[in-house]
Design a protein around this motif. Sequence first.
Motif, PDB file in Angstrom:
ATOM      1  N   SER A   3       0.844  -1.182   0.000  1.00 15.80           N
ATOM      2  CA  SER A   3       0.000   0.000   0.000  1.00 15.80           C
ATOM      3  C   SER A   3       0.883   1.237   0.000  1.00 15.80           C
ATOM      4  CB  SER A   3      -0.926   0.003   1.211  1.00 15.80           C
ATOM      5  OG  SER A   3      -0.183   0.165   2.386  1.00 15.80           O
ATOM      6  N   CYS A   4       0.430   2.237  -0.701  1.00 20.34           N
ATOM      7  CA  CYS A   4       1.170   3.489  -0.780  1.00 20.34           C
ATOM      8  C   CYS A   4       0.755   4.378   0.381  1.00 20.34           C
ATOM      9  CB  CYS A   4       0.850   4.215  -2.083  1.00 20.34           C
ATOM     10  SG  CYS A   4       1.592   3.487  -3.531  1.00 20.34           S
ATOM     11  N   ASN A  67       4.437   5.072 -14.463  1.00 19.37           N
ATOM     12  CA  ASN A  67       3.358   4.208 -13.987  1.00 19.37           C
ATOM     13  C   ASN A  67       3.863   2.787 -13.806  1.00 19.37           C
ATOM     14  OD1 ASN A  67       1.092   6.184 -14.248  1.00 19.37           O
ATOM     15  ND2 ASN A  67       1.854   6.201 -16.332  1.00 19.37           N
ATOM     16  N   GLN A  70       3.825  -1.414  -8.693  1.00 18.38           N
ATOM     17  CA  GLN A  70       4.276  -1.370  -7.302  1.00 18.38           C
ATOM     18  C   GLN A  70       4.961  -0.040  -7.007  1.00 18.38           C
ATOM     19  OE1 GLN A  70       6.930  -4.665  -6.457  1.00 18.38           O
ATOM     20  NE2 GLN A  70       6.028  -5.819  -8.140  1.00 18.38           N
ATOM     21  N   PRO A  71       5.037   0.328  -5.736  1.00 15.26           N
ATOM     22  CA  PRO A  71       5.799   1.517  -5.364  1.00 15.26           C
ATOM     23  C   PRO A  71       7.284   1.319  -5.669  1.00 15.26           C
ATOM     24  CG  PRO A  71       4.399   0.786  -3.547  1.00 15.26           C
ATOM     25  CD  PRO A  71       4.368  -0.282  -4.590  1.00 15.26           C
ATOM     26  N   HIS A 130       5.747   8.557  -4.569  1.00 10.25           N
ATOM     27  CA  HIS A 130       4.745   7.852  -5.358  1.00 10.25           C
ATOM     28  C   HIS A 130       3.369   8.104  -4.765  1.00 10.25           C
ATOM     29  CE1 HIS A 130       5.704   5.094  -2.060  1.00 10.25           C
ATOM     30  NE2 HIS A 130       4.477   4.640  -2.194  1.00 10.25           N
ATOM     31  N   TYR A 131       2.340   7.800  -5.561  1.00  7.55           N
ATOM     32  CA  TYR A 131       0.962   7.927  -5.104  1.00  7.55           C
ATOM     33  C   TYR A 131       0.068   7.048  -5.971  1.00  7.55           C
ATOM     34  CZ  TYR A 131       0.429  11.123  -9.080  1.00  7.55           C
ATOM     35  OH  TYR A 131       0.401  11.655 -10.339  1.00  7.55           O
ATOM     36  N   TYR A 132      -1.103   6.733  -5.440  1.00  9.22           N
ATOM     37  CA  TYR A 132      -2.154   6.046  -6.192  1.00  9.22           C
ATOM     38  C   TYR A 132      -3.260   7.055  -6.474  1.00  9.22           C
ATOM     39  CZ  TYR A 132      -0.465   1.254  -5.536  1.00  9.22           C
ATOM     40  OH  TYR A 132       0.256   0.103  -5.586  1.00  9.22           O
ATOM     41  N   CYS A 145       0.417   2.586  -9.700  1.00 13.27           N
ATOM     42  CA  CYS A 145       1.133   3.355  -8.693  1.00 13.27           C
ATOM     43  C   CYS A 145       2.013   4.325  -9.468  1.00 13.27           C
ATOM     44  CB  CYS A 145       1.989   2.431  -7.812  1.00 13.27           C
ATOM     45  SG  CYS A 145       2.832   3.338  -6.498  1.00 13.27           S
ATOM     46  N   HIS A 146       1.863   5.602  -9.200  1.00 13.84           N
ATOM     47  CA  HIS A 146       2.544   6.637  -9.976  1.00 13.84           C
ATOM     48  C   HIS A 146       3.823   7.076  -9.263  1.00 13.84           C
ATOM     49  CE1 HIS A 146      -1.247   6.646 -12.037  1.00 13.84           C
ATOM     50  NE2 HIS A 146      -1.865   7.051 -10.935  1.00 13.84           N
ATOM     51  N   TRP A 147       4.945   6.828  -9.901  1.00 13.61           N
ATOM     52  CA  TRP A 147       6.238   7.277  -9.361  1.00 13.61           C
ATOM     53  C   TRP A 147       6.416   8.730  -9.783  1.00 13.61           C
ATOM     54  CZ3 TRP A 147      10.628   3.165 -10.097  1.00 13.61           C
ATOM     55  CH2 TRP A 147      10.175   1.912  -9.663  1.00 13.61           C
TER      56      TRP A 147
END
Length: 188
Positions: A3-4, A67, A70-71, A130-132, A145-147
């Motif tokens: 989880s982010c 994109n 995973q983180p 990162h974020y979702y 998950c966006h780096w």
Amino acid sequence: SSSCPPPPGPPASPSAHSTHAMSDAPKITLDTRVISLRRPWAAALLGEPPEDGEDASRGTFFKDVENRSQPPPATGWYLVLSSKARPRADELKTLRRILLETGEADRFYSRGCGTGEPAALMGWIYVAGHYYGNRGNAWESRGACHWQVTDSIRFKHPIREIPGCQSLTRFVKSYKDDVRERIFASGH
């Protein structure tokens, strides 16, 4: 599934390019992380090719989100390895659509950014977090998950003939001796 954490704030945008000097650019070590990217996304993350007389360009990236499923394993600098495979037609169409949407198409195509050198270490990206979830960034892929990429360095002379990997990232030390020697001989 990982989880982010809550998002750290708005993602960087192409208008927030780095102004750091090349003197503080990272140096390749055995523990440097390498991320493999399909072309043309590697070129979009790294930005404009260096001007004549420059060894690298910095902070001229177009794509500020990578994109992934995973983180990132860590924040920090990652070497960018462009894939050997030719870009698919649908990827080139998506790239053009996003560049037009963000108003960056003229700069991308007039500066000769291309689709990236095949099977080559083309430069560095700095992953700051990162974020979702979608925040309205044109580069976001739904459900990923966006780096967050906040800096980039594109080499004038990519390090060619580097094998790709199927994992999320790999370390320079995981390459065979002859490949590591070429990576270190590059002077990057």
